[in-house]
Each structure stands twice: as C-alpha cells, then as structure tokens.
Design an enzyme around this catalytic site. Structure first.
Site, PDB file in Angstrom:
ATOM      1  N   GLY A 206       0.811  -1.207   0.000  1.00  0.00           N
ATOM      2  CA  GLY A 206       0.000   0.000   0.000  1.00  0.00           C
ATOM      3  C   GLY A 206       0.844   1.256   0.000  1.00  0.00           C
TER       4      GLY A 206
ATOM      5  N   PRO B 135       2.488   4.928   1.019  1.00  0.00           N
ATOM      6  CA  PRO B 135       3.070   5.334   2.292  1.00  0.00           C
ATOM      7  C   PRO B 135       2.018   5.928   3.232  1.00  0.00           C
ATOM      8  CG  PRO B 135       4.298   6.276   0.458  1.00  0.00           C
ATOM      9  CD  PRO B 135       3.108   5.607  -0.122  1.00  0.00           C
TER      10      PRO B 135
ATOM     11  N   THR C 234      -0.289   4.535   5.062  1.00  0.00           N
ATOM     12  CA  THR C 234      -1.619   3.948   5.186  1.00  0.00           C
ATOM     13  C   THR C 234      -1.718   3.024   6.396  1.00  0.00           C
ATOM     14  OG1 THR C 234      -0.882   2.352   3.543  1.00  0.00           O
ATOM     15  CG2 THR C 234      -2.348   4.075   2.785  1.00  0.00           C
TER      16      THR C 234
ATOM     17  N   LYS D 109       0.708   0.473   7.420  1.00  0.00           N
ATOM     18  CA  LYS D 109       1.232  -0.889   7.303  1.00  0.00           C
ATOM     19  C   LYS D 109       2.052  -1.261   8.541  1.00  0.00           C
ATOM     20  CE  LYS D 109       3.141   0.176   3.341  1.00  0.00           C
ATOM     21  NZ  LYS D 109       2.587   1.541   3.223  1.00  0.00           N
TER      22      LYS D 109
ATOM     23  N   HIS E 109      -1.822  33.351 -13.257  1.00  0.00           N
ATOM     24  CA  HIS E 109      -1.586  31.914 -13.440  1.00  0.00           C
ATOM     25  C   HIS E 109      -2.643  31.096 -12.685  1.00  0.00           C
ATOM     26  CE1 HIS E 109       1.287  28.385 -13.730  1.00  0.00           C
ATOM     27  NE2 HIS E 109       0.514  27.998 -12.728  1.00  0.00           N
ATOM     28  N   GLU E 110      -2.835  31.440 -11.415  1.00  0.00           N
ATOM     29  CA  GLU E 110      -3.779  30.664 -10.605  1.00  0.00           C
ATOM     30  C   GLU E 110      -5.215  30.853 -11.085  1.00  0.00           C
ATOM     31  OE1 GLU E 110      -2.770  28.379  -8.753  1.00  0.00           O
ATOM     32  OE2 GLU E 110      -0.667  29.007  -8.669  1.00  0.00           O
TER      33      GLU E 110
ATOM     34  N   HIS F 136      -5.812  28.603 -14.046  1.00  0.00           N
ATOM     35  CA  HIS F 136      -6.177  27.232 -13.655  1.00  0.00           C
ATOM     36  C   HIS F 136      -7.658  27.171 -13.294  1.00  0.00           C
ATOM     37  CE1 HIS F 136      -2.280  25.344 -13.499  1.00  0.00           C
ATOM     38  NE2 HIS F 136      -1.813  26.111 -12.533  1.00  0.00           N
TER      39      HIS F 136
ATOM     40  N   ASP G  54       3.398  22.095 -13.359  1.00  0.00           N
ATOM     41  CA  ASP G  54       2.134  21.789 -14.048  1.00  0.00           C
ATOM     42  C   ASP G  54       2.394  20.943 -15.286  1.00  0.00           C
ATOM     43  OD1 ASP G  54       0.863  23.397 -12.215  1.00  0.00           O
ATOM     44  OD2 ASP G  54       0.905  25.167 -13.499  1.00  0.00           O
TER      45      ASP G  54
END
Ligand code: ADP
Ligand code: ZN
Length: 602
Positions: free
Chosen positions: A199, A201, A203, A205, A420-421, A424, A497
C-alpha cells in the site's frame, strides 16, 4: 544491548586502575630525591667505601650512600648499569648490602606490556561490539545504521488501526496462530509464513504489523530495508542472519521488514547490479526457506512498490500471502480521524464527518497529521478545544505545506502568479462536472508553490473517463496559458504543471489504452495500476524504439490538443481572467464561488 555495555565498562575500569597504580608508583619514586651519577663516579664512591647499600637491576644500580657526618638523611642515587663482572666482588669486599630488585622491574616491564595490550584489547572489544557481531563484523564502519528493534510488548491493538477492515480480517488468522501455534498445527491449518503488506506510504502498514504483535502478545522485531542500502558487502547479509537468529530465540514473535523493496529489488535490475543488495536479498531468501513457521515466527514486510520486487520473494513458501492496505474511503477516514481525535478535546462544532468528506485520497498518516496540526493551532489560539476552523486550516496546511508568509514576491511576480492561478481556476470552472474549486491563493506555501488553486473532489474516485483525464490536463495547462495570454510569454512557474500534465498524458497512452493511434493496449507491463494512482513511469517498457517514438508523438498530440482548447477558452474569458486576478491580488485568497460570480458577470 545492556549486557555488552557492562562488560566493556568493567574492562575500562581495570585499565584505569592499572594506569593509576603505575602513576602512583612513579610518583613515589620521583619524590625521593634520586641523584643520577655516571657509573664511573659510582665506582669511585664504592671504592671510597661511601656506598651503604645497592639494589641491582638489569639496567640500573640504585642505592644509598652512607650518611655524611651531620646529615640526617642518606643520599639516594641511581646510575646506569654498565657491564661490570667485578661489581659483585667489589660490593662484597666493601661490605655493601646488595640485592637484586628484579621483581620490581619485572613488574614494571610486565605492566609496560600489559597496559598497551589491555588498552588495545579494550578498543578491539569495543569496536567489535559496536559494529556488529559475527562474520565481517569489525571491518564495517557504519553498520550500526541497520538497527534491529525489538519491542517486547507493543501496546498497539487493532482498535488503534481504522479504515482497513479487510486487511485486519485477513490478519486475524495470523494472530490466532501466534497465540496458539499448537492448536493450529494440530488442526492442520495452513500456516502463513510471509505476509506482504502492500500500500501507499502512510496507510498504516507498520501500525498494522505492530497491532498484530500487540493483539497476539508476542515480541515485535523490526528492521527497515532502506537502512541496508549504504552498507558494505556482507554486512547486510550478516544482519539478516542475526535478525532471524534473535527472533528464533524469542518465538513466538513477528519479524517486520519495512520498505522491503529497498532490499528486494529484482536482482540484476538497475544500471549497476548492487552486490550488497543481492547478497542481502539472497540471505533473506535462504533464511525464509530455512525456518519452519511452526516454531511460531511470522515474517511480515511492507512495500509501496510491489511491482519492482524480485519475483523470487513472492514465490510459494515466501511472501506468498499479500494483503492490500489501501488509502481509506470516506467511512474509513472518519474512523481514522476518530481514533486520533480521541487523544484531544474536540469542540462541539468539530465536524469530523465534514473533514472526512474534504479529504479523499488522504492516507492515515495525513489524517493523523491533520488532528495534530489542528491541535497545535488551537493551542496557539489559546482555545480550550479543537474547533472546526482549526481542522479546516489543518487540512489546507497538510495539502499545501505550511504557509510561508515571510516569502516576499515582488509586484510583477505576484501579478504573474495571480493570473496563473486564476487561469487554472477558470478552466476548471468552465467544465461542467469538474471538481469544484475550494479556493485560490497567492500566499506562497511550502517550497515549490508560489500560489495554488485548491481543487478537491467531492467524492472518492475509482475510475476516470478519458474526458475527465483530458480536463485535468487542460486545467493544469490553464496557468501557463493565462501567463502567455496576459504577459506574452510563460515563466518557470509552470514547470510543475507541465510535468503533471505530461504524466497524465503518458498514462493515457501507455497504460489506459486511450490513444486511437496506438490502440487499446497496455504498453506498460511493469506497472500495475493497482492503487489507482497516476504516477510517472520512467522505466522503459518492453516495446520497440519505434513504438517509443509513437508514444512520444501521441503524448505531444494530447497535450497540444488540450493546449489549443485552453487557449481558446481563456481568450474567450480574458476579461474575467483580468478581473479575477485583480481581486485575487487585492485579497490574496478568494473562494471558488467568488471567482464563479466574477466569471458570470463578464
Ligand atoms: P506505513 O507503514 O504504511 O507507511 P505507518 O504505519 O507508519 O504507515 O503510519 C504512520 C502513522 O499514521 C501511524 O503511526 C498512525 O498514527 C497513522 N495511521 C496510518 N494509518 C492509520 C490507520 N489506518 N489508522 C489509524 N492511524 C493510522
Ligand atoms: Zn500552476
């Protein structure tokens, strides 16, 4: 280990004591005022009958002169001994008491031997203990890195692990076995030997493995694969042998190897086959084959990259049981949040269900982190309880890294980032059914992002259509395109991006069979899209140069198509873009609905 420490300590005490004795001895000798004569003068004094007594050693003649008239003390003298066969005769003739004090020099000689030997042995002993036992032991500086951790009683139980019910179910049998191995073997149950937890990282284990040990009440041995990486040849193998040796002595127990992929990479893979890794892996395979699980030792390991493991590890009798530990769904996230929220005081407004809804794709570790961050915020704000505002801000922090208010952008840069933002966000808002925009910010966060657009999905996604992937690419390209539209050229800010957009396009062509030209095939055998992630795949698949070129062409075509689409879309919305950026520059943070309102007005 404490026992070793005691042993080496007592050795150091002995060394210290001997040094002290010698120093004291020398001190006493030095305080008696010894006069050093040449041998000839000694002979003259002897001939003159002035010598009272002497002691003769191999190298020296030391003695007392007869007290001179009036003087209370006898003078002490010493001289280098010269080969002189007549000395004894002369001493006899003069009636001088003489003795051989060989013993004392003998002792000194002995000490001058023993001390360096003991010191040397001490250092030797220390090094061997420090840098590992067994073969190849003391040649290996740096071995101390791969530590074996043994936890006698882990206090972790299954109650501490949430949102991974299926994995827990599968591990119940292991607990049963560890508790009563005899019963298990008597009834002829198939005994698990190696269990691989797979799984992403964070999660849980490691947490699960510890909980299994905790539930069964057995010792938990753990070691991390990544710590083997920089070791010298032979050391890793010795460590593995050591690990199994220790564990067998403590059965029933669990051996847990974290980051198994660091040792278990397919042999011969990579630019240079790593000899140390191969030896370590071979030793692991040997140990796995050599032990009988009936003694009550269960091997567990974790990895987030099962596809790169050496197939030998997954064969029957080795890690033949695999348990998937995936990112939690909404119910699981809520359960995990509740587990961690138990340790803090929550306010009445702290709606964990809402937070669980806001965090699809988050791992257990991320969720634990949210509770932690929220608590810190509440403390900083002098609040008695953790409330919803803190939780919400914690989500943002975990998403985007910590706010870096002290990073100052100049005015031009700020304008660029704002456009720019908004670029998006406008693209995202133009697609019906796209994930809603939570907020747009030009407050720099973390190391990489100068601004960010927070777009969170409303639900967990397990499938994505081709259109949705294309839309994702378009949104990613929106930032760069807005910069070009307003400032006539792009900047370095769009690099991240482009990387992401290219990765998605590559996956579409190579893994998902979404390219008309290359057809419905998966060219990417090495990767299993097991965990529903879109990730970069740099490894070369098993296809020809020509196919590789075609893939590149297709990727470029997909990106170009989306770029044209975005250019057209943003040109259409140029006024909303300019207005939105203006508001954003002014307020630094705006919500998705703010921008939507601006968009509808222009
Ligand atoms: P992994 O080994 O999968 O990388 P860890 O077990 O080290 O993840 O998880 C790190 C931390 O995140 C845990 O100590 C725990 O606090 C939290 N965590 C992760 N998954 C869960 C879970 N399923 N339930 C509760 N806490 C979890
Ligand atoms: Zn961007």
């Amino acid at each position: 280990m404490p026992v070793d420490k005691k042993v080496s300590f007592s050795i150091w005490y002995v060394v210290l004591a001997i040094i002290a004795i010698v120093l004291v001895h020398d001190f006493i000798v030095a305080t008696q005022k010894l006069e050093e004569f040449p041998y000839s003068e000694f002979r003259t004094l002897l001939a003159a009958g002035k010598v009272a007594e002497v002691s003769v050693t191999q190298q020296r003649v030391t003695g007392k002169l007869k007290a001179e008239e009036g003087a209370k003390e006898q003078k002490l003298f010493t001289t280098i001994r010269v080969e002189d066969p007549d000395l004894v005769k002369e001493l006899n003739a003069r009636n001088v008491t003489f003795s051989g004090v060989i013993e004392s020099t003998f002792l000194r000689d002995l000490l001058s031997w023993i001390i360096p030997a003991v010191i040397f042995a001490g250092i030797w002993f220390f090094i061997i203990r420090r840098f590992g036992q067994g073969q190849g032991g003391f040649m290996t500086v740096g071995q101390s890195k791969a530590k074996i951790y043994a936890e006698k009683v882990t206090k972790v139980t299954f109650a501490d692990v949430a949102g991974v019910d299926e994995a827990k179910e599968e591990l119940r049998e292991v607990i049963e076995f560890l508790k009563t191995p005899e019963k298990f073997t008597r009834l002829g149950g198939k005994i698990p030997k190696g269990i691989l937890l797979i799984g992403p990282p964070g999660t849980g284990k490691t947490l699960l493995a510890r909980a299994v040990a905790g539930e069964a009440g057995v010792t938990f041995f753990s070691i991390s694969g990544s710590e083997f990486v920089e070791m010298f040849v032979g050391v890793g193998a010795a460590r593995v042998r050591d690990l199994f040796e220790q564990a067998k002595g403590k059965a029933p127990c669990i051996i847990f190897i974290d980051e198994l992929d660091a040792i278990g990479k397919a042999r011969g893979a990579g630019p240079m086959a790593h000899e140390e890794r191969e030896q370590t892996l071979n030793q692991l395979l040997v140990e796995m084959d050599g032990f009988d699980p009936r003694i009550g030792v269960i091997l567990m390991a974790a990895t987030n990259r099962p596809e790169i493991l050496d197939p030998a590890l997954l064969r029957a009798g080795r890690f033949d049981r695999q348990v998937l530990v995936d990112r939690p769904d909404k119910i699981g996230r809520l359960a995990i949040l509740r587990v961690h929220a138990k340790k803090v005081t929550l306010g009445l407004d702290a709606d964990l269900e809402m937070i669980a809804g806001m965090t699809p794709g988050f791992s257990g570790a991320d969720l634990a982190n949210i509770i932690n961050e929220a608590t810190l915020l509440a403390v900083r704000r002098d609040k008695e309880q953790v409330g919803l505002p803190e939780l919400q801000e914690a989500v943002e922090r975990v998403v985007a890294g910590l706010e870096k208010k002290n990073r100052v952008l100049n005015k031009m840069e700020k304008e660029r980032v704002a456009h720019h933002e908004v670029g998006h966000a406008l693209v995202a808002l133009s697609f019906p059914g796209a994930d809603p925009i939570q907020k747009i910010s030009i407050i720099p966060r973390g190391i990489a992002a100068l601004g960010y657009t927070l777009q969170l999905p409303t639900e967990d996604r397990f499938l994505m259509t081709k259109t949705e992937l294309e839309n994702k690419i378009a949104v990613l390209l929106g930032g760069r395109n807005a910069e070009e539209l307003i400032f006539g050229e792009a900047s370095t800010g769009a690099q991240n991006d482009l990387v992401k957009a290219t990765d998605i396009a590559k996956s579409m062509v190579k893994s998902y069979g979404m390219s008309d030209k290359l057809g419905t095939v998966t060219l990417d055998r090495e990767r299993q899209p097991l965990l529903m992630q879109i990730q970069a795949t740099q490894e070369k698949g098993d296809y020809s140069e020509e196919t590789a070129r075609e893939i590149d062409c297709e990727v470029r075509r997909i990106i170009d198509e989306q770029y044209d689409r975005v250019r057209w879309l943003l040109a259409e919305q140029k006024r909303a873009l300019i207005e939105g950026a203006k508001v954003l520059l002014d307020r630094e943070v705006i919500s998705g609905s703010d921008l939507k309102a601006i968009m509808d007005n222009h």
